[in-house]
Write a protein that holds these residues in place. Structure first.
Motif, PDB file in Angstrom:
ATOM      1  N   ILE A 241      35.962  44.885  53.468  1.00 31.13           N
ATOM      2  CA  ILE A 241      34.568  44.488  53.590  1.00 31.13           C
ATOM      3  C   ILE A 241      33.647  45.705  53.632  1.00 31.13           C
ATOM      4  N   ASN A 242      32.631  45.693  52.782  1.00 30.38           N
ATOM      5  CA  ASN A 242      31.612  46.748  52.706  1.00 30.38           C
ATOM      6  C   ASN A 242      32.170  48.115  52.310  1.00 30.38           C
ATOM      7  N   ARG A 243      33.444  48.185  52.000  1.00 28.30           N
ATOM      8  CA  ARG A 243      34.048  49.470  51.663  1.00 28.30           C
ATOM      9  C   ARG A 243      34.395  49.505  50.176  1.00 28.30           C
ATOM     10  N   HIS A 244      35.286  48.627  49.751  1.00 28.09           N
ATOM     11  CA  HIS A 244      35.598  48.535  48.329  1.00 28.09           C
ATOM     12  C   HIS A 244      36.398  47.284  48.024  1.00 28.09           C
ATOM     13  N   ILE A 245      36.405  46.918  46.751  1.00 29.07           N
ATOM     14  CA  ILE A 245      37.325  45.896  46.245  1.00 29.07           C
ATOM     15  C   ILE A 245      38.116  46.575  45.142  1.00 29.07           C
ATOM     16  N   THR A 246      39.427  46.493  45.243  1.00 28.38           N
ATOM     17  CA  THR A 246      40.269  47.142  44.249  1.00 28.38           C
ATOM     18  C   THR A 246      40.987  46.088  43.432  1.00 28.38           C
ATOM     19  N   VAL A 247      40.950  46.243  42.117  1.00 31.01           N
ATOM     20  CA  VAL A 247      41.736  45.354  41.259  1.00 31.01           C
ATOM     21  C   VAL A 247      42.731  46.219  40.501  1.00 31.01           C
ATOM     22  N   THR A 248      43.913  45.662  40.266  1.00 35.19           N
ATOM     23  CA  THR A 248      44.929  46.416  39.519  1.00 35.19           C
ATOM     24  C   THR A 248      45.384  45.593  38.317  1.00 35.19           C
ATOM     25  N   ARG A 249      46.038  46.252  37.423  1.00 36.80           N
ATOM     26  CA  ARG A 249      46.527  45.642  36.193  1.00 36.80           C
ATOM     27  C   ARG A 249      47.301  44.345  36.476  1.00 36.80           C
ATOM     28  N   ASN A 250      46.992  43.300  35.712  1.00 38.15           N
ATOM     29  CA  ASN A 250      47.719  42.040  35.829  1.00 38.15           C
ATOM     30  C   ASN A 250      48.819  42.031  34.768  1.00 38.15           C
ATOM     31  N   LEU A 251      50.051  42.186  35.227  1.00 35.60           N
ATOM     32  CA  LEU A 251      51.153  42.333  34.276  1.00 35.60           C
ATOM     33  C   LEU A 251      51.408  41.060  33.478  1.00 35.60           C
ATOM     34  N   HIS A 252      50.927  39.926  33.982  1.00 35.31           N
ATOM     35  CA  HIS A 252      51.145  38.664  33.265  1.00 35.31           C
ATOM     36  C   HIS A 252      50.043  38.375  32.252  1.00 35.31           C
ATOM     37  N   TYR A 253      49.053  39.235  32.179  1.00 37.64           N
ATOM     38  CA  TYR A 253      47.934  38.985  31.271  1.00 37.64           C
ATOM     39  C   TYR A 253      48.419  39.049  29.819  1.00 37.64           C
ATOM     40  N   TRP A 254      47.941  38.102  28.994  1.00 36.00           N
ATOM     41  CA  TRP A 254      48.469  37.992  27.622  1.00 36.00           C
ATOM     42  C   TRP A 254      48.253  39.251  26.794  1.00 36.00           C
ATOM     43  N   ASP A 255      47.187  39.998  27.088  1.00 38.27           N
ATOM     44  CA  ASP A 255      46.867  41.171  26.270  1.00 38.27           C
ATOM     45  C   ASP A 255      47.063  42.454  27.075  1.00 38.27           C
TER      46      ASP A 255
END
Lengths: 555, 311
Positions: A241-255
């Motif tokens: 909260i109020n610091r960061h949101i981290t997203v990482t590679r989705n290995l199941h993504y079609w592309d």
């Protein structure tokens, strides 16, 4: 004796106190000296493939049927994907979850073929029925979805939302099989494909939502860290909260093979001055904004980091036509004609904004409206005098309402001066805190009020249907039945794109002739982008295609 | 002492009740609701939202049910941050704000006492005037000016320290702590100078000097004890002030503490978040003031006698 023991205790206290002070000072020195600048986020990110993104405010929600803001949009569009994507430059539709689609000759039936390899981030197969269920959820009134209207082009969606039909089977969305989705629209809607890339039409993962509560329940925790299952190029990893949101590679993504970044760190930085400093210190690759008074500095130094692009939005003033002296069309026109917009954008706003003479930004889906409005102080003076106020005499002072903000104030002051100079009329200024201003404006309790509108999709309809009689965003009291007929009936029934645009031009001209609103300028998106960031092209939606972005550090 | 503390705690209950009541009705009477937005929100959406958050009930009923929840320690769900409750948001920000306040206090105490005592040792000389002028500037200098100045010099030009963050990059806690602590350091410098001057004119100091003790011994061993009582009394309110007043510093340095939520909540009309934060911070202020008073009593035999006499 009592005195003596107390003296002793004071003595002890102070020796404790002295020791405490020494300890505190020691700690301070340790914390002060144990420092070093370390590696900057940019060099770390370039090495590891992580993009550091300045994202405005802390997101209120990542539920695509609840969230509304721009920061939320950025994060959701990195972890979620619609049937269709947009080209990062032209915004033309590109295959997303749907690998192909066909449109019936009458433009009403869309048939989407979903990819075989489409998966949710937990590996679950992603099927056509996911869309049926997601759009059913989006139309549940109890959910309080503010963007439910984005689904209304779909046949019977509005009737279902308004509870005129109880059966969702009546709504024009069907899964013909696991890979085929058929959508039936009420009218041919040329911008429908674009809507599919708006988060309100993104699919949501049914099993996850039902695990954390009812489908139409707000405020469950399904979209939080550790819970969210999504279908985009990235997946939610960490939410501090109020610091960061981290997203990482989705290995199941079609592309996944074509996604370059390993992750993105979204930093909520509300203060644009702080954000600019973070950029200079190498802590952010991209900022969400640039402080207005810094723009000229960057421009003077011919900085390649400063990126300015036209933005699908119009800055305008609403005129409350219930105000006695604003009831005369000629007065409203005179006000619109006595604004030197060129001077305003050059000297006041300074962010490369484009003077606006129409409500719809030019170039919206190939729509380049002509305008009867121009900067014409003499003409404005004549109109005002025709309306019974020669040289502004006898014109009662009017008040400009704006929400408290330095930028809005400067523009209001500039207009105040221009109207005084060119029309010799007196203007007062009134600023109110944001929510108070919204309440005042919605109640029609103002004379002139500043407004802004950012398009949800690229089509003139999104700018012109605001001013339908009694529309929630109209707020001017202006009502013209012919205008309503053009927007609601004539435009949707046109068979070709050109004919449809011609109808919008007709409506736009009516709006400008009557002038319940005064367009001032077309917005620009202004941001700072580090030279290592590639494929972040400016487009009029200010929308990033995160899967295309890659980082190439220059030595 | 215990009776004194208990009495003060009992007084705190009506104070808190007044705080809750006034805040509740003030915030509910402010124009604009939590769900109004630039793009008109359809009336049916507003209705659905108000039902979910019980805002469709009569105001007194909302008040009573809110009071009931608060007594059980539940500040309710945030309106803005869907799915988060206020307790959770406070819990997320509090450790960070408390840490910031603690470091700022360290800065304030070490710099303040050093400058104040130094000034008192040579009153009306350069050693007095220079730090005291500095203290006056420190008191007057707002943190929204000092913060960016420090960042510009140490973060951008010299590139010694990070310009923002909290615990992300080594050394990023230094500038915010100094920015927040400076005003308090200046205040403590003036308090300790005053206290020390008073003590240094006392007979027992003259006796110590007559004995031929060296000046540093006199200051550290004899004078400091009494001279710093005003500083101790100031610690409680100062710490409460640091906790509740860190908003500007948190914004400038991008620190994920309580202050940012508090101010944003007011702008967002996030009723439960505003109320929760107000109640929480009021409680802290009451507690710290009580602690500081108790410390002062413990240190000052005169006060203790007075309390005994009163009892």
């Amino acid at each position: 004796m009592i005195f003596h023991s107390e003296k002793q205790s004071i003595h002890q206290t102070f020796s404790i106190f002295n020791k405490t002070i020494s300890f505190l000072m020691l700690m301070l020195f340790i914390s002060l000296t144990g420092c070093g600048s370390g590696e900057s986020n940019i060099s770390l990110g370039n090495r590891t493939g992580i993009l550091y993104w300045g994202n405005g405010t802390e997101p209120a929600s990542l539920d695509p049927h609840i969230a509304t803001g721009v920061p939320e949009h950025h994060i959701m569009s990195s972890v979620m994907e619609g049937l269709v994507l947009k080209d990062r430059k032209s915004l033309e539709p590109r295959p997303g979850v749907a690998e192909s689609w066909t449109i019936s000759d009458d433009g009403r039936i869309y048939t989407f073929k979903l990819r075989d390899d489409a998966r949710w981030s937990n590996g679950d197969p992603h099927i056509a029925n996911d869309y049926v269920w997601s759009w059913w959820r989006a139309l549940q009134p109890a959910l309080g979805n503010q963007y439910a209207y984005m689904l209304f082009p779909i046949k019977n969606a509005k009737r279902y939302y308004d509870r005129e039909t109880e059966d969702f089977g009546d709504v024009g969305v069907k899964a013909l099989d696991q890979r085929t989705l058929q959508v039936t629209l009420t009218n041919p809607t040329p911008y429908f494909l674009q809507l599919l890339d708006h988060y309100s039409l993104f699919p949501v993962h049914q099993a996850t939502i039902e695990k954390f509560g009812n489908a139409d329940q707000r405020g469950t925790r399904w979209s939080y860290e550790g819970n969210l299952v999504s279908n985009g190029p990235f997946k939610l990893d960490e939410w501090k909260i109020n610091r960061h949101i981290t997203v990482t590679r989705n290995l199941h993504y079609w592309d996944n093979d074509n996604v370059a970044l390993n992750g993105i760190v979204f930093k909520p930085v509300e203060n644009t001055v702080t954000e600019e400093r973070m950029f200079r210190a190498g802590q952010l690759h991209v900022t969400s904004n640039v402080p207005a008074d810094k723009i000229s500095t960057y421009r003077k130094s011919n900085s390649t980091e400063l990126k300015i692009a036209p933005y699908l939005g119009t800055y305008f003033y609403r005129l409350n036509i219930k105000t006695p002296q604003l009831q005369d069309r000629r007065v409203r026109r005179a006000l619109g004609m006595a604004i030197d917009r060129e001077k305003l954008v050059e000297n006041i706003t300074k962010g490369g904004q484009i003077p606006a003479y129409t409500m719809t930004p030019p170039g919206t889906m190939g729509y380049y409206p002509t305008s009867t409005l121009a900067f014409d102080p003499e003409g404005a003076k004549n109109l005002l005098s025709e309306a019974g106020y020669p040289n502004g005499e006898g014109f009662p002072a009017i008040e400009i309402l704006y929400n408290t903000n330095e930028g809005h104030r400067k523009i209001a002051v500039a207009l105040q001066e221009m109207w005084k100079d060119y029309l010799n009329i007196d203007i007062k200024l009134l600023n109110q805190e944001w929510k108070v201003y919204l309440a005042t404006e919605s109640a029609g309790d103002y004379q002139i009020s500043r407004g802004g509108w950012i398009g949800d999709y690229v089509d003139p309809n999104n700018f012109l249907d605001m001013f339908l009689c009694g529309g929630g965003n109209n707020r001017t009291g202006w009502c013209n039945e012919e205008y309503d007929r053009l927007i609601l009936e004539v435009a949707p029934s046109q068979s070709s794109h050109e004919e449809r645009l011609a109808v919008f031009q007709q409506a736009e001209t009516m709006l400008l002739d009557d002038m319940p609103i005064i367009p001032v300028y077309t917005y620009t998106s202004v941001k700072l982008v580090d030279s290592s960031v590639e494929n972040l092209d400016g487009n009029i939606m200010n929308q990033a295609m995160y899967k295309d972005i890659y980082l190439s550090p220059r030595q | 002492m215990y009776r004194f503390a208990l009495g003060r705690l009992a007084q705190a209950i009506p104070v808190l009740l007044i705080v809750i009541t006034v805040t509740f009705f003030l915030i509910h009477s402010a124009p604009g609701g939590p769900f109004s937005a630039d793009k008109a929100v359809p009336p049916e959406v507003i209705k659905a939202l108000e039902e979910q958050y019980n805002l469709n009930q009569p105001i007194w009923q909302q008040y009573l049910s809110y009071l009931g929840d608060v007594i059980q320690g539940d500040f309710g769900p945030s309106f803005k941050y869907s799915g988060r409750n206020v307790n959770e948001l406070i819990a997320a920000g509090l450790p960070i704000t408390a840490e910031l306040a603690f470091y700022a206090m360290l800065v304030a105490l070490s710099v303040g006492i050093f400058a104040g005592v130094g000034a008192a040792m040579r009153p009306n000389t350069a050693q007095d005037y220079i730090p005291m002028t500095g203290a006056m500037i420190g008191i007057c200098m707002p943190s929204f000016l000092l913060g960016p100045l420090l960042v510009l010099v140490f973060g951008i030009y010299l590139d010694w320290l990070p310009v923002s963050g909290w615990g992300d990059i080594p050394g990023d806690k230094i500038l915010p702590s100094i920015t927040l602590g400076t005003g308090y350091a200046a205040y403590i410098a003036r308090l300790s100078r005053g206290g020390m001057l008073e003590v240094l004119s006392q007979d027992y100091i003259r006796t110590a000097r007559a004995k031929g003790l060296r000046e540093p011994i006199i200051i550290i061993k004899h004078a400091l004890r009494g001279g710093l009582i005003p500083v101790v009394a100031f610690l409680g309110p100062a710490f409460a002030g640091l906790l509740s007043g860190s908003f500007v510093v948190e914004t400038i340095f991008q620190i994920p503490g309580l202050g940012r939520f508090y101010v944003q909540a007011a702008f967002n009309r996030d009723y439960t978040l505003i109320l929760g934060m107000t109640i929480f911070l009021s409680t802290l202020i009451i507690l710290f003031n009580l602690l500081s008073d108790m410390l002062a009593i413990w240190l000052n035999p005169k006060l203790r006698q007075e309390i005994k006499g009163a009892n």
